[in-house]
Write an enzyme that holds these catalytic residues in place. Structure first.
Site, short mmCIF file in Angstrom:
data_model
loop_
_atom_site.label_atom_id
_atom_site.label_comp_id
_atom_site.label_asym_id
_atom_site.label_seq_id
_atom_site.Cartn_x
_atom_site.Cartn_y
_atom_site.Cartn_z
N LYS A 1 12.51 44.72 19.67
CA LYS A 1 12.55 45.26 21.03
C LYS A 1 13.97 45.75 21.28
O LYS A 1 14.88 44.95 21.51
CB LYS A 1 12.17 44.18 22.04
CG LYS A 1 12.08 44.70 23.47
CD LYS A 1 10.82 45.52 23.69
CE LYS A 1 10.69 45.94 25.16
NZ LYS A 1 9.46 46.70 25.41
N GLU B 1 9.08 48.27 19.27
CA GLU B 1 8.40 48.51 20.54
C GLU B 1 9.35 49.09 21.57
O GLU B 1 10.35 48.46 21.93
CB GLU B 1 7.79 47.22 21.08
CG GLU B 1 7.00 47.46 22.36
CD GLU B 1 6.61 46.18 23.08
OE1 GLU B 1 6.34 46.25 24.29
OE2 GLU B 1 6.57 45.12 22.43
N GLY C 1 -7.24 42.52 29.62
CA GLY C 1 -7.14 41.07 29.70
C GLY C 1 -6.95 40.36 28.39
O GLY C 1 -6.90 39.13 28.35
#
Length: 232
Positions: free
Chosen positions: A35, A108, A201
């Site tokens: 990240k 990401e 979800g």
């Protein structure tokens, strides 16, 4: 494909959960998630990279290059915090180092492809270009997604980057007409195949359940078992 860049068409569309699904589907592989810039969190709070590890499992290494407290674009968040921004070459160097120790490195991004990392206008696309890495685009399911997906794909092509494919980041359990049609239309908009759809979800599933189901959401190109064809 040792390094894969994961970019969204915007924010809050399921990019981290898709990254976790790809990591979970890479069974038997050493996976790292990088990240470059985490925004909107204080020191010590779990970020996107740690969420990937939580969902995908212990075979995943998490690395975060920089963290800025305000939930803003990385360049703005860094400037307001008085901190050094992340530079594309730093992202590339970190990813290449991880690639020497892992079978798959997932980079990401934050938000969309062209969100600024610094005040000179550097973006995730610049890091992908330095890495010569393909880009996986995470898109929304419903109305409006075709335009932003087409724009993202056009920006990739203009920079000589490869769009590996598109994954729907949060597919409703009961998709409306637009979402159902977009299963067919997203590959056309992107000029690249649909490589998955992660259920809405999914990030709330128990990690063991998430890992058991991840491959069923993804195409073989991403380590999955579902072949996505026209009509879903």
């Amino acid at each position: 494909m040792t390094i894969l860049v994961v970019s969204g068409t915007g924010t809050e569309i399921g990019k981290t959960v898709v990254t976790a699904a790809v990591a979970a589907a890479a069974r038997g592989c050493r996976v790292a998630v990088l990240k470059p810039a985490q925004t909107g969190l204080r020191p010590g709070e779990p970020g996107d990279a740690s969420e990937v590890v939580r969902l995908a499992g212990g075979h995943v290494t998490a690395v975060e290059l920089a963290r800025f407290p305000e939930p803003l674009a990385p360049a703005t968040a860094a400037r307001r915090a008085g901190l050094a921004p992340v530079r594309p070459y730093e992202v590339a160097e970190a990813a290449e180092k991880l690639a020497t120790e892992h079978d798959l490195v997932l980079v990401e991004g934050a938000g969309g492809l062209l969100v600024r990392f610094d005040d000179e206008g550097a973006t995730l696309a610049d890091a992908a270009r330095l890495l010569a890495a393909p880009v996986l685009v995470v898109a929304q399911a419903g109305l409006g997604t075709l335009n932003v997906t087409a724009l993202t794909a056009e920006a990739l092509r203009a920079r000589g980057l490869t769009c590996l494919g598109v994954v729907v980041g949060s597919m409703p359990a009961e998709p409306d007409l637009a979402a159902r049609c977009n299963v067919d239309d997203l590959p056309v908009a992107a000029g690249a195949p649909l490589l998955g759809a992660v259920p809405a979800g999914a990030g709330a599933l128990a990690p063991a359940d998430f890992r058991a189901r991840a491959a069923s959401w993804l195409a073989p190109e991403l380590g999955g078992v579902r072949t996505w064809t026209t009509g879903g």
